[in-house]
Motif scaffolding. Sequence first.
Motif, PDB file in Angstrom:
ATOM      1  N   ILE A   1      33.327  57.686  -6.672  1.00 19.50           N
ATOM      2  CA  ILE A   1      33.848  56.892  -7.787  1.00 19.50           C
ATOM      3  C   ILE A   1      35.168  56.229  -7.396  1.00 19.50           C
ATOM      4  O   ILE A   1      36.089  56.884  -6.905  1.00 19.50           O
ATOM      5  N   GLY A   2      35.245  54.923  -7.625  1.00 20.29           N
ATOM      6  CA  GLY A   2      36.506  54.209  -7.443  1.00 20.29           C
ATOM      7  C   GLY A   2      36.824  53.856  -6.001  1.00 20.29           C
ATOM      8  O   GLY A   2      35.960  53.860  -5.118  1.00 20.29           O
ATOM      9  N   ARG A   3      38.096  53.569  -5.775  1.00 20.73           N
ATOM     10  CA  ARG A   3      38.594  53.126  -4.465  1.00 20.73           C
ATOM     11  C   ARG A   3      39.026  54.324  -3.612  1.00 20.73           C
ATOM     12  O   ARG A   3      39.145  55.443  -4.087  1.00 20.73           O
ATOM     13  N   GLY A   4      39.279  54.020  -2.329  1.00 24.37           N
ATOM     14  CA  GLY A   4      39.875  55.009  -1.437  1.00 24.37           C
ATOM     15  C   GLY A   4      38.944  56.134  -1.021  1.00 24.37           C
ATOM     16  O   GLY A   4      39.409  57.221  -0.672  1.00 24.37           O
ATOM     17  N   LYS A   5      37.637  55.889  -1.019  1.00 20.40           N
ATOM     18  CA  LYS A   5      36.686  56.959  -0.698  1.00 20.40           C
ATOM     19  C   LYS A   5      36.867  57.493   0.718  1.00 20.40           C
ATOM     20  O   LYS A   5      36.597  58.669   0.984  1.00 20.40           O
ATOM     21  N   ALA A   6      37.300  56.652   1.625  1.00 20.65           N
ATOM     22  CA  ALA A   6      37.491  57.103   3.006  1.00 20.65           C
ATOM     23  C   ALA A   6      38.737  57.960   3.165  1.00 20.65           C
ATOM     24  O   ALA A   6      38.913  58.611   4.206  1.00 20.65           O
ATOM     25  N   TYR A   7      39.590  58.004   2.145  1.00 24.57           N
ATOM     26  CA  TYR A   7      40.889  58.659   2.281  1.00 24.57           C
ATOM     27  C   TYR A   7      41.135  59.728   1.208  1.00 24.57           C
ATOM     28  O   TYR A   7      42.248  59.920   0.757  1.00 24.57           O
ATOM     29  N   GLY A   8      40.066  60.401   0.811  1.00 26.19           N
ATOM     30  CA  GLY A   8      40.227  61.562  -0.059  1.00 26.19           C
ATOM     31  C   GLY A   8      40.116  61.304  -1.542  1.00 26.19           C
ATOM     32  O   GLY A   8      40.471  62.165  -2.340  1.00 26.19           O
TER      33      GLY A   8
END
Length: 219
Positions: free
Chosen positions: A199-206
């Motif tokens: 869900i949402g942004r930043g999936k690659a960074y936790g």
Amino acid sequence: MTTWLTRLVPDARSREARRDLAGATGMHRRIMSLFPPDAGPDPRARFAILFRTEDAPTGTHILIQSNHEPDLARLPAGYGTALTRPLDALLDALQSGLTIRYRCVASPVRKPGATTRALHNLPPVVALTGTAADEWWLRQADLSGLKSLTLLSHPLDAAQGRRPTTGTPQRIHHARTQFDGTAAVIDPDLLRTKITEGIGRGKAYGCGLLSIAPAKQPR
């Protein structure tokens, strides 16, 4: 396709673990190293890899979710302990009306239109906090096949670091909020999709990992 959940407990004595925990990009690289390197241009999406760092009374641990079982033998010697288990039984048991507990660390944002940006001198993406973040989460819950029943949220430190690129390294910064509560399952198939996609942004960074568990029923 099986969905796997790995619980990684880094050893505070490991220099590599301490370095990875110091920034979101370091942990991203470590986690990606546990999966096949020849997975095309976007291996994170191909293997549906999501992760979340949590601080517990026993120390920091990392939850990693993926559709490919990670190779834990690729962790450096002394890095920590890890255990992987399938989530299929939990996901298959989802049904309409079921009450669940949830947790999601996400990066709630809004993207103002060009006119609003120019009028108020806003950046392309605005991080949301407080009531605005809660409202964002409630919309995400609806879009994930859930009806939120209770909600407790609190802000976390931003996920940040620097991603190597050709030329100047790219700065990574994702504001984070942790959302906990209970919800009723409205659309099990949609919920399964959102759990695996994130869900949402930043999936690659936790950011973006939605974890659920059956809620305890009152006696």
